[in-house]
Every structure is written in C-alpha cells, then in structure tokens.
Design a protein around this motif. Structure first.
Motif, PDB file in Angstrom:
ATOM      1  N   ILE B 357       0.833  -1.202   0.000  1.00 57.69           N
ATOM      2  CA  ILE B 357       0.000   0.000   0.000  1.00 57.69           C
ATOM      3  C   ILE B 357       0.869   1.252   0.000  1.00 57.69           C
ATOM      4  O   ILE B 357       0.611   2.205  -0.733  1.00 57.69           O
ATOM      5  N   ILE B 358       1.942   1.214   0.787  1.00 57.82           N
ATOM      6  CA  ILE B 358       2.819   2.388   0.824  1.00 57.82           C
ATOM      7  C   ILE B 358       3.423   2.643  -0.549  1.00 57.82           C
ATOM      8  O   ILE B 358       3.396   3.758  -1.064  1.00 57.82           O
ATOM      9  N   MET B 360       2.333   1.705  -3.444  1.00 53.77           N
ATOM     10  CA  MET B 360       1.301   2.127  -4.388  1.00 53.77           C
ATOM     11  C   MET B 360       0.979   3.599  -4.180  1.00 53.77           C
ATOM     12  O   MET B 360       0.812   4.350  -5.140  1.00 53.77           O
ATOM     13  N   SER B 361       0.903   4.003  -2.914  1.00 52.96           N
ATOM     14  CA  SER B 361       0.580   5.400  -2.631  1.00 52.96           C
ATOM     15  C   SER B 361       1.656   6.320  -3.178  1.00 52.96           C
ATOM     16  O   SER B 361       1.352   7.365  -3.755  1.00 52.96           O
ATOM     17  N   ILE B 362       2.907   5.911  -3.006  1.00 47.07           N
ATOM     18  CA  ILE B 362       3.990   6.768  -3.484  1.00 47.07           C
ATOM     19  C   ILE B 362       3.908   6.913  -4.997  1.00 47.07           C
ATOM     20  O   ILE B 362       4.029   8.014  -5.544  1.00 47.07           O
ATOM     21  N   ASN B 363       3.644   5.802  -5.681  1.00 49.76           N
ATOM     22  CA  ASN B 363       3.527   5.877  -7.141  1.00 49.76           C
ATOM     23  C   ASN B 363       2.344   6.731  -7.566  1.00 49.76           C
ATOM     24  O   ASN B 363       2.429   7.497  -8.520  1.00 49.76           O
ATOM     25  N   THR B 364       1.241   6.566  -6.863  1.00 46.71           N
ATOM     26  CA  THR B 364       0.063   7.365  -7.206  1.00 46.71           C
ATOM     27  C   THR B 364       0.363   8.840  -7.002  1.00 46.71           C
ATOM     28  O   THR B 364       0.046   9.679  -7.855  1.00 46.71           O
ATOM     29  N   LEU B 365       0.977   9.127  -5.867  1.00 46.97           N
ATOM     30  CA  LEU B 365       1.290  10.510  -5.539  1.00 46.97           C
ATOM     31  C   LEU B 365       2.169  11.129  -6.623  1.00 46.97           C
ATOM     32  O   LEU B 365       1.995  12.291  -6.995  1.00 46.97           O
ATOM     33  N   GLY B 367       2.097  10.518  -9.637  1.00 43.89           N
ATOM     34  CA  GLY B 367       1.383  10.737 -10.887  1.00 43.89           C
ATOM     35  C   GLY B 367       0.291  11.783 -10.812  1.00 43.89           C
ATOM     36  O   GLY B 367      -0.282  12.150 -11.831  1.00 43.89           O
ATOM     37  N   VAL B 368      -0.007  12.265  -9.620  1.00 45.46           N
ATOM     38  CA  VAL B 368      -1.093  13.244  -9.496  1.00 45.46           C
ATOM     39  C   VAL B 368      -0.685  14.550 -10.175  1.00 45.46           C
ATOM     40  O   VAL B 368       0.408  15.041  -9.954  1.00 45.46           O
ATOM     41  N   PRO B 369      -1.565  15.105 -11.017  1.00 45.87           N
ATOM     42  CA  PRO B 369      -1.211  16.346 -11.722  1.00 45.87           C
ATOM     43  C   PRO B 369      -0.952  17.484 -10.728  1.00 45.87           C
ATOM     44  O   PRO B 369      -1.595  17.558  -9.675  1.00 45.87           O
ATOM     45  N   LEU B 409       7.204  14.906  -2.217  1.00 41.84           N
ATOM     46  CA  LEU B 409       7.455  13.767  -1.324  1.00 41.84           C
ATOM     47  C   LEU B 409       7.895  12.503  -2.082  1.00 41.84           C
ATOM     48  O   LEU B 409       8.905  11.890  -1.719  1.00 41.84           O
ATOM     49  N   ILE B 413      11.449  10.640  -1.590  1.00 46.13           N
ATOM     50  CA  ILE B 413      11.531   9.258  -1.091  1.00 46.13           C
ATOM     51  C   ILE B 413      12.334   8.404  -2.061  1.00 46.13           C
ATOM     52  O   ILE B 413      13.246   7.671  -1.674  1.00 46.13           O
TER      53      ILE B 413
END
Lengths: 311, 547, 326
Positions: B357-358, B360-365, B367-369, B409, B413
């Motif tokens: 989960i961590i 995945m969150s980092i990858n999602t973060l 990619g956020v515009p 972030l 990381i």
C-alpha cells in the motif's frame, strides 16, 4: 612477482606435514559428533599445529557453539539442513565445501547476520554459550558483540582508521578518550597492523591496501573483545603475501579466541585449522580433525572434494 | 528481401535514430537559445546616462559628481534639440501663439491699470493693443503668405512706438517676427499636419503618457506620474529602436484588396522638408551618442533589485527570495519525512500488504497532476487546516511550501531510497556484526555514507519545486504585491512571475529583456541546482566505486 | 615482522558481562524503544498513504455539493461551459476532450522520436555518446513547465502565426508540440530502461542468425520490451494530461472541440487550464457553484491519472517480470 615469491609465513607443503604427523587411532569411527557422544579421542589426538595436547573434555560442556539439527530456510528454499556439530573453544574450525553448499549461510547464522535477508526462517537449535541464538529473547546486540565477524571482502567504514576501530567500543559506551586510544592500539597490535598505521590513525581506512584493510577489519572485530571470531573467506580477495599474514595472525589469535573460518581454499583449511567440517548441498557431510579430513576422510564426497575430483 | 535492401533499410534506421537525438538537441537549443539570448539582455546591455540617472533616483546607487558632470554634458548636447523644436513650434502652433497674443493683451491692460495712466490714454492704448492682437490673430489664421506679410508689417510698424517700449506689449512684436520667419519657411496649408507630426516627434523624443521617449521629459516641465516616464531610453538597444522610429514613420497600407495590411516606412524628415525643423533629424542621428552616453553595463543588481512600475525597471530580487523561501521551507518539511520513509522502506523490508500500500501510494502521488496538488493545498491546508490551527485561511508562504512538500514527497523518497540502497551492504554488515543495533547502524554508518546521495536527491527535488507554478497559484504565490514579512503572507515567486510577465503585464511587454530575464533567471537557478546535483552525484559514484 | 608482535590485547572475558538472553522485562528500554521506534517510523512512512487519502477526500469533498446538485450527464456530456453566466451551465465535455485531444496529439509527435531515441541510446551508441546525450534529455526534463509555457506564448506562437498563417499562434498545435517536448524525457528514460533491462542473449541470438540491427530491434528487442515501452507511453501521457502551465499559456483557452477533428490550428481548452485560470475568480460559496464545479473537474482529472497510473504500474511490473526472465 609476488606470486612467485614464497610468502614468509608459508608453511611447508601440505603432503609432508600429513606424512609427518602420527596416524590417528579413531579411523573408521563416526565422524560427525552427535550430542552426548564422547569427544575424548578426537580432542586428545595430537594436531599438527597444536603445541600442546588439548585437554580431554566432555563435548557437551566445553563446546562454545553447539548446533543441533539446525536448518535455515530462505522462503521455501533451505540454505542449510539439519546441521549438528559442536565447535570447540580456542581452536580454528574450518568449514569447507563447494560454493553454494551453505557454509557461509551456516557461519552467518551463528551471529544472525542472515536476518538481513527477507523471509529467513530457522529450525532446530543453534546455541552460543548454551543460549539458542534464534530464541526470541536473544539480544542481538550482545550476541554480535561476543561473536565477531570478518567478511569476505574487507569492509572498513568510510571513516578514519581510529574511528573504525573505536566504533565497537563506542557502541559499548566507552567515551573516555584515553581508554579508546588504548583499545585502538591494543587491537591494532593484536591484528599485527599497528606498525603500519600507527603514525596516521586519522587517515581514511579506505586508503589502505586490501590486506591492510582486512587486518584492520580483524582489529575492528577484536576491539569489541569477542569470544568467537567468524571469518567468512577472509583471504579470498587478497594476494598470497597478505593471505600469509592473516594466516599467521589467526595462529596467534586462537590462543585467545575461538575462530571459525569458512574457506574455499583447502590448503588454507589444512594449514590453519584444527577441526574441519565439510559441507555439501546444505548438509554437513563430515566433521573431524583436520588431519583426518584431509588424509583419511570418512565419506566418499569428502574424499572426492579434498582430492579435487569434484563435479 | 535481398541483402542490399536489408542493409540499406538498416542504415536508414540508424540514421533516423541518430536524427531523433539530433532533433532533441536542436529542440533544447531552440528552446533555451532565444530565451537565454534575450534574457541576458536584462543584465548585459548598453546603459545610457538615463539608466544611471534612474539607478541613482530609484535605487540610490552610483550618484556622484562624475554622473552630474555626465548629465550636464548630455544636457548640453540636447539643448540644440529643444531650441530647434521650440523655434519650429512658434511657426505652427497657431492656438498657442494666438493664446500668447491674447495673454499679452490682457497683461498689457493690467500693466496700464497698475501704472495708473489717465483714463483717455488708457482707453486709447487698450484699443491699439486690441487692434494689434486682432491683426496678429488674423495673420496666424491666414494661410496666404502675402496677407500675413501685410498684417504683420502693419503690426511691426508700432514696434518703435514709445508707448509700447518697455512694456509687455513688446511680446507682440517678438511673436510677429518669429511667426513671419516661420511662415516664410513653411507651407502654411500644412499647419495641421505639421502639428500632428510634431506631436509624434515630441512623443518619441520626450515620451508620452504611455511610454517613455528617447531623451526623457524636458527639464523643468511637470513630471508624469509613473516613474518609468521620468527617464528617456535607459538602454542603447531601446534608444536605437526609438531612433529608428524617429527616423522613419510607420504606417499600414492595404497592398492588395482583401489582403492583410502591410507595414511601410518612410523617412520622417521628408515631412518637415524645408522647415526649420529639418536640421533636427540630422542632428539627432549624429549626436545620439553624445546625448545618451551609452556604455556597456553589467547590471548584476538585477538579481537583487525590486521592480519599478510592473517590471519596467528593476530586477527580480523579491521573486528570487520568494522562490527560495517557499522551496527551502518546503524542503524542511519534506526532507525528514522523505529520508525516514526511504530508510524504513529500505531497512525494514517486508513484502506485506502494508508495504504494498505504501509503495502504491507513493507511485500514485508521483502521478497526481500538479494542479490537483494546488486544489488539495487550497482545500486542505488553507481552508481546512489553517482555521483549525488558528491561522488566517488565506494563501501564504506556509501553505505554498506545504503543498510543494507534498508534491515532492515521492521524488524525495525515491531519491533517498536509491541513495540508501547504494550504500554497500558490507558497511551495514560490518556495523551489525560489531553489535550495533539497526538504528545505530543506520545513524552512524548507512546515513553518513548515503548523505551525499540524499543531498543530490534533495537538490533535485529543490530544483523541481522551484519551477512549479500550478500548485502555488492558489496557495501562496502572487504576481504583484509587497515583500512578505512573515510566512503567513503570500509572496512573489519566479515561476508565478514568469507566467504573469508573459501574459498579464502590458508594461513588461515594452521591455522584453525583463520578460525574458525573469524566466531565464528561473531556468538558470534550476540548471545551477541540477549541475550541483550532477557534480555531487558523480563524486559520490567515484567515492563508492573507488574503494 | 608480524610474528614478533605479541598479542597484547587482554583476553576476552570468559563470562561475558552482557548476557546473551534478555527477557523483555530485563531489557525494557531496548524492547520498548525498538517497537515504539519501529511503529513511529512506520507512521512517518505512511505519510504518503495519508496524503493520497487526504487528496482524494478533500478534492472529492469540495466537489460533492456540485456532483450532488447538478445533472451528472449534463456535466459529462454537454459542451456548454458558461460558469459565470446568470444562468450558469457546467458542461465539461469540451474540457475533457481538450485534455485528451492535446495529449494524444503530443504523443503522436513524441512517441516516434522518443522510442527512436531510446533505441538509439540503448542499442546503437557507445557508453561515451550516451553520457553526452543523457544530459540533453535531463536538461529538457529539468526546464520548468512555466518556462516552456513562456516559450510557447512568446516565441513559438508568433513564429507559428508568421510562418504558417494561422489566425492565432496559441492553439492546439503549439500546446501539443511543447507537451511533446515535455513528455519526451519520460518516454526516453523509461523506454531506455526497459530496453536495457533485456538480456544480451536475445540480441546475440538474433545477430548470430544474421539479422541486421533494424531487424533485431523491430523483431526481437521491441516485442520483448513492449511492456516497458507501453508503460513509457502511458507515463508520457500522464505527464501531458496533468500539465497545467503549458496548456494554459499555449492552447488559446477557447472552449471548443476542434472541427474538423484533425485541425490542430484551432484553440482548445483543457481541464487543467480551466482550473488554473478560473479558480482564482471562483468565489467560495456552497452548493452548485463555479468553485465546486472546478473541484469536480479536478476529480475527473484525478480519476484519469489514477487509471493511467494503474495501467502504467501493470505494464511496468510486466516489463520487470519479462526482464527477469531473460
């Protein structure tokens, strides 16, 4: 050049030694000591290097490291299987075997360095001083202070020579400058490198040669005042002269420390050790006095390996 | 396919692939080249005496006797311009000279009354004055040179009249003489054209209400409200443009019906052919350097100065400070978080659902515009968190740096993770084998060894967030405004400024060097940070491999 | 000589003062420290999880008044975006189409160049040339988006207008070109990584059968690395769709869908540019308002990037597995 020169510490050729040493009486007996079995005969046997005969001791009490049906798994894969052996104090015990046989894995189990690898699981019992190291209550810090380790490749920290040696004592809470100075000097002397570095302790440890770095690492391990010294192929990255020096050093250190050395170099095992264990495919095949392993092995695999007829 | 075609195709492919890289390089040069070239003009240019005056007045810099002497020299050279224009104006500015005639009449009446002359004499002289005035006005209004001559001659007959000697009425005769001189030389039918053209010329030379001129406002006259209009051309390139405009009149003509208009130029001097103003054109072309004293200037204070009149003058100092403030504060939030998270991810590896989960969150973060970070910063930090912490819920430096911290972030990381992973396992093993705890090992061995790598990652993150605009649009960056006094106020930044100066600012469009200067400063800042990171990284590599 | 140096260190204590076994009770500080410390580190590490969660919650929360009070089909299917009219209408179709339109156009330019460059860097040139070209890509990636936007509006737009006779230089073509340049570094570096990750054996096998480089690349390397290359393209797409400043400055911001569809010379408007441009003027009032509508646009944007992110993750993990096999 250097490879042509005979290292000053090079012992006479192996064959001569073995011929010269008296034949042993315990030929044909069970070679792997089982817990509870008598170790008298092995212990009393004259070793080529021992200057005085070892006292006869009951194995169960004297063994400093005792492994009973010890296995270590990486996930589903077994690193070592079902190892049962006792390692005696104040001697050099060599572990030999082809690469991938689990000899390093076993060595690194003793001070639990394998914990760094994910999904490691241990079975059976592996005790140092009667305390199972894989017990939940084992304090890793205290364990590793008592069981020092020297690695295959010299790994000094990118700090000064002084700071490298003082690292262990500082961990133990030694802050006094004079005391640290004393320990550093003693350790460097014990590792036979004091004369080479005493003028420049502030120099980066990375500036030393490979052989010096390895002796520095030995000094660093000694500075924590361990009882056992694990050496994981300490000479594999070194040239013959440096190797000879390290071997001499082990000769001196074994009066004070218990040394367990993993080596792929059979001559080295024969030169420095009193006991030799042969590992193959993660299993302990044979464990006996070094002279016996090399002159009269009890198992076919051992014989094939030490005579170089392997694989 | 035979061998030859295959070989040829292969070669074509290799060339194409090579061309793609050449194209990349060209794109880089094409993007950076024009901007850097024009932006460098903000710092390196030919500064005129007007620039030095402006620096003295607006930035309290470099006022000295030498400058005063220089100003005096240029004023000397400019005097001829003023006198040529004044002379010409007398001949064509009918309203002005009619006004002057009327004023003389009025003043003369006052004078008489003040002197207390007898009533009869007073009435007589008043009448004569009025007659002269009327005659003058008739002459000024006339476009027939003969009529003018007759009128003016009859006026000038009274010049020797003792009644007018030594009184204000003498002004009549000066007016009459000047006008006669002027009228002899100009085509009177072109009065209005001359007037309009003269106004244009004066606009170019002395500035209008919209833009500064070549020489700045005439000394002694009223000063316009905007500081930018107080000075002439401060830069030699600007001056050359104005000189060109001065020399050539531009107009748009329809070359063909229904086609876009085409720009044409014609020498302005032709408009004034044969008039007393004609020498002005030659004089200005010949003496421009004497009037402006251009000198090569390195305006390094551009990086310190605040701007004046919406970036017409001055530099980007507050923008640089604002950018550094926001980014450094942002780094203060993100570095501890990033390093700890990276250390945890590397050192406490366990492939369980928490880790997944961590990650995945980092990858999602990542990619956020960036604009969504802006929305988040506004909705969470400013509108939600600030009121609850007792801060005013308005965009401010704190909000912007927190938003940027969140944005960077994942970068931090990943960079720290890589740096920590690059530390040889043997260092860690050596320390652990000596009985150090994991925490101790990390603090005393792994972290120091990874520090240069972490620093590299830090600088890269810094350079990344220094250029971000979208996330701080609503969270703390403004385009114009005072310097921030605390972190609870919004600030100007280079990135926000680069947008504003390109799109929102009409004054800055007159000074492209300042437009480009802002964005080039931003690019330079980022490239310098990147270069630092690259140097640091290569040194780390050498150090870790060298042993 | 080493032999002469006597072992001067005092013998290690036979009975260690430090017992090997400690119960949690005996080593309370160490025990608590270790567990608490670990927990604390985990909490800090979970910041990113928290942030992702908060982003979702807060952006969605702000858009709830709009999504709850406005006809969703009208929002998604109407082309009528008149947020400040007396009778406001929030049809975001134009914006969604604009975002996708300009990103796809950018990829049309960027993908061939990017993949060729990735192949060039990993297959054709030596390490030395690579080290020269890499900084070019890195600098292209480092230039901030507002600088690209500045270039687009002040340099590229007048140039396009002058040389191509467009009515306006700020149009879809301008934005797409700049976005292509910005997506290129992503495509090149991810593509190059996935190509380099393939083992040498594949290539050697192909070359040993007498294939030319082109044949090796087209028939062996690209098919083997296709997962990574797809991931590279998706990541490039993400970069383009999420980009704000460039499209805001370069696209002309006209609320229209280009007609005919291939006419890049028309101005368009994207979701990101709309949020950036209008949020400042949208007052913070409840209910179906301009501001909540902009947050709703943000939710769509967020959803799109999350979907693209999942796709790229999928292909990246496949590429990793593929590289692991060879």
């Amino acid at each position: 050049m250097s490879s042509l020169m005979t290292p000053p510490s090079d012992p006479p050729p192996v064959e001569t030694q073995y011929l010269a040493s008296p034949p042993t009486e315990d030929r044909g007996k069970a070679t792997v000591p089982r817990p509870g079995s008598k170790m008298d005969i092995m212990a009393t046997a004259q070793n080529r290097k021992a200057t005085k005969p070892l006292e006869t001791v009951p194995a169960g009490e004297q063994a400093i490291i005792r492994s009973e049906r010890f296995s270590l798994y990486y996930g589903a894969k077994a690193g070592v299987k079902n190892i049962t052996m006792d390692i005696l104090p104040h001697m050099v015990t060599a572990i030999i075997g082809p690469s991938g046989c689990g000899k390093s894995t076993f060595l690194r189990s003793i001070n639990r360095m394998n914990d760094l690898i994910p999904h490691v699981r241990a079975e059976g019992r592996l005790a140092v001083d009667g305390q199972d190291v894989y017990d939940k209550r084992t304090n890793l810090v205290n364990l590793r202070q008592q069981v020092g380790m020297v690695f295959q490749k010299p790994n000094p920290f990118p700090k000064s020579i002084f700071d490298n040696i003082a690292y262990g004592p500082r961990l133990q809470g030694v802050r006094n400058k004079g005391q640290l100075q004393h320990v550093v000097e003693q350790s460097l002397k014990a590792a036979a490198i004091w004369d080479e570095v005493k003028d420049d302790l502030k120099k980066s440890a990375l500036a030393l040669s490979g052989g010096q770095q390895q002796r520095l690492c030995i000094a660093r391990a000694l500075a924590t005042r361990p009882r056992v010294l694990l050496m994981d192929e300490p000479c594999s990255a070194l040239d013959p002269i440096a190797t000879g020096r390290i071997e001499d050093l082990m000769e001196q250190l074994k009066t004070t420390y218990t040394i367990v050395i993993v080596t792929h170099n059979m001559q080295q095992a024969a030169r420095v050790s009193e006991r030799t264990a042969f590992f193959y495919m993660g299993e302990l095949i044979e464990y006996d006095r070094t002279a016996k392993i090399f002159r009269n092995p009890g198992k076919k695999e051992t014989e094939d390996y030490v005579t170089g007829r392997f694989g | 396919m035979n061998l030859r075609t295959r070989g040829a195709l292969d070669r074509v492919f290799t060339v194409l692939a090579g061309l793609s890289v050449v194209l990349l390089t060209l794109v880089l040069i094409g993007v950076l080249g024009p901007m850097v070239y024009r932006g460098s003009g903000a710092v390196l240019f030919g500064g005129t005496v007007e620039f030095r005056k402006m620096q003295r007045d607006l930035f309290k810099r470099g006022g000295s006797e030498a400058l005063d002497a220089e100003i005096a020299q240029t004023e000397e050279a400019r005097r001829e311009v003023y006198s040529l224009i004044d002379t010409f104006r007398k001949g064509i500015d009918i309203e002005a000279i009619s006004d002057a005639a009327r004023r003389i009449n009025r003043d003369f009446g006052e004078e008489l009354r003040f002197k207390g002359v007898a009533t009869e004499r007073y009435t007589e002289l008043r009448q004569r004055s009025r007659d002269i005035r009327d005659q003058l006005e008739a002459a000024f209004a006339s476009q027939d040179i003969n009529e003018i001559r007759t009128d003016l001659e009859s006026v000038l007959q009274s010049a020797d009249d003792p009644a007018f000697k030594g009184t204000g009425a003498e002004g009549y005769f000066k007016l009459a003489k000047d006008f006669l001189n002027a009228a002899e030389q100009v085509d009177l039918s072109k009065h209005h054209e001359y007037k309009a053209s003269l106004q244009e010329v004066e606009g170019i030379l002395f500035g209008s209400t919209e833009r500064p001129g070549l020489l700045g406002p005439r000394p002694g006259g009223p000063l316009p409200p905007l500081a930018m209009l107080h000075y002439g051309a401060t830069r030699w390139d600007q001056a050359r443009q104005l000189l060109h405009q001065f020399k050539y009149r531009q107009f748009w003509v329809e070359a063909e019906p229904n086609a876009p208009l085409v720009r044409r130029e014609e020498p302005r001097a032709a408009l004034f052919a044969g008039t007393s103003l004609e020498p002005l054109f030659g004089y200005i072309q010949a003496n421009a350097e004497k009037m402006l004293h251009p000198r090569f200037t390195v305006y390094w204070q551009y990086f310190l100065d605040d701007n004046v009149d919406s970036h017409y003058f001055g530099g980007v100092g507050p923008e640089i400070i604002g950018t550094l403030l926001i980014t450094v504060l942002g780094m203060a939030f993100v570095v501890p978080l990033g390093v700890i998270a990276a250390a945890y991810l590397v050192e406490c590896t366990a492939d369980n659902w928490v880790m997944r989960i961590i990650r995945m969150s980092i990858n999602t973060l990542a990619g956020v515009p960036s604009i969504v970070f802006g929305l988040f910063g506004l909705a969470f930090f400013i509108l939600f968190l600030f009121p609850r912490l007792g801060f005013e819920p308005k965009p401010c430096i704190l909000g912007a740096s927190m938003t940027l911290a969140v944005l960077t972030l994942p970068v931090m990381i990943r960079a720290s993770e890589e740096a920590i992973r690059m530390v040889p396992q043997s260092f860690k093993e050596g320390s652990l084998a000596l009985g150090a705890s994991k925490f101790r090992t990390f603090v005393t061995v792994t972290f120091p060894a990874a520090l240069p790598g972490i620093l590299t990652g830090m600088i890269l993150s810094l350079s990344r967030i220094a250029g971000e605009t979208a996330p701080i649009l609503f969270t703390g960056a403004v385009w114009i405004g005072p310097m921030a006094k605390s972190v609870f106020e919004p600030t100007r930044t280079l990135s926000r400024g680069s947008y504003g100066i390109a799109v929102e600012d009409r004054l800055a469009m007159m000074v492209p060097h300042n437009q480009y200067g802002m964005v080039v400063t931003l690019i330079l800042l980022i490239l310098v940070l990147n270069a630092m990171a690259i140097v640091l990284r290569s040194r780390v590599f050498k150090k870790l491999k060298g042993q | 000589m080493d032999r002469d140096v006597t072992v001067a260190l005092e013998p290690a204590a036979e009975a260690s003062p430090r017992p090997l076994a400690l119960t949690p009770g005996e080593d309370l500080l160490g025990f608590v420290g270790a567990y608490l410390g670990r927990a604390l580190l985990l909490v800090v590490t979970c910041t990113s999880v928290l942030v992702v969660f908060l982003i979702l919650v807060f952006v969605v929360l702000r858009s709830v008044p709009f999504l709850g009070g406005y006809d969703l089909t009208k929002f998604l299917a109407s082309q009528d975006w008149r947020p400040t009219a007396d009778d406001p209408s929030f049809g975001a179709l134009t914006l969604i189409v604009g975002s996708i339109y300009v990103s796809v156009a950018a990829l049309v330019f960027a993908v061939p160049v990017g993949i060729l460059a990735a192949v060039f860097l990993s297959e054709i040139v030596s390490w030395k040339v690579r080290n020269v070209v890499k900084p070019v890509v890195e600098i292209l990636a480092a230039i901030p988006s507002v600088a690209y936007g500045f270039f687009a509006i002040l340099v590229l737009a007048p140039w396009l207008q002058e040389h191509f006779g467009f009515t306006t230089g700020t149009n879809a073509l301008n934005a797409a070109l700049i976005l292509a340049v910005m997506a290129l570094p992503t495509i090149i570096s991810v593509g190059e990584d996935s190509i380099s990750a393939l083992g040498r054996e594949l290539r050697e096998a192909s070359y040993s059968l007498g294939a030319t480089r082109l044949e090796t690349v087209v028939k062996v390397v690209i098919p083997a690395a296709h997962s990574g290359l797809i991931a590279a393209v998706v990541l490039g797409m993400m970069r383009a769709i999420g980009e704000t400043m460039v499209v805001w400055m370069a696209s002309g911001n006209a609320t229209q869908i280009p007609h005919p569809w291939w006419d890049l010379s028309q101005s368009i408007r994207t979701m990101t540019a709309t949020i950036a441009g209008e949020m400042g003027e949208a007052p913070d009032i409840g209910g179906v308002s301009h501001r909540s509508a902009l947050f709703a646009v943000g939710v769509i944007l967020l959803l799109m990037t999350v979907v693209l992110n999942v796709i790229s993750e999928y292909f990246l993990s496949r590429a990793k597995k593929a590289a692991g096999k060879t």
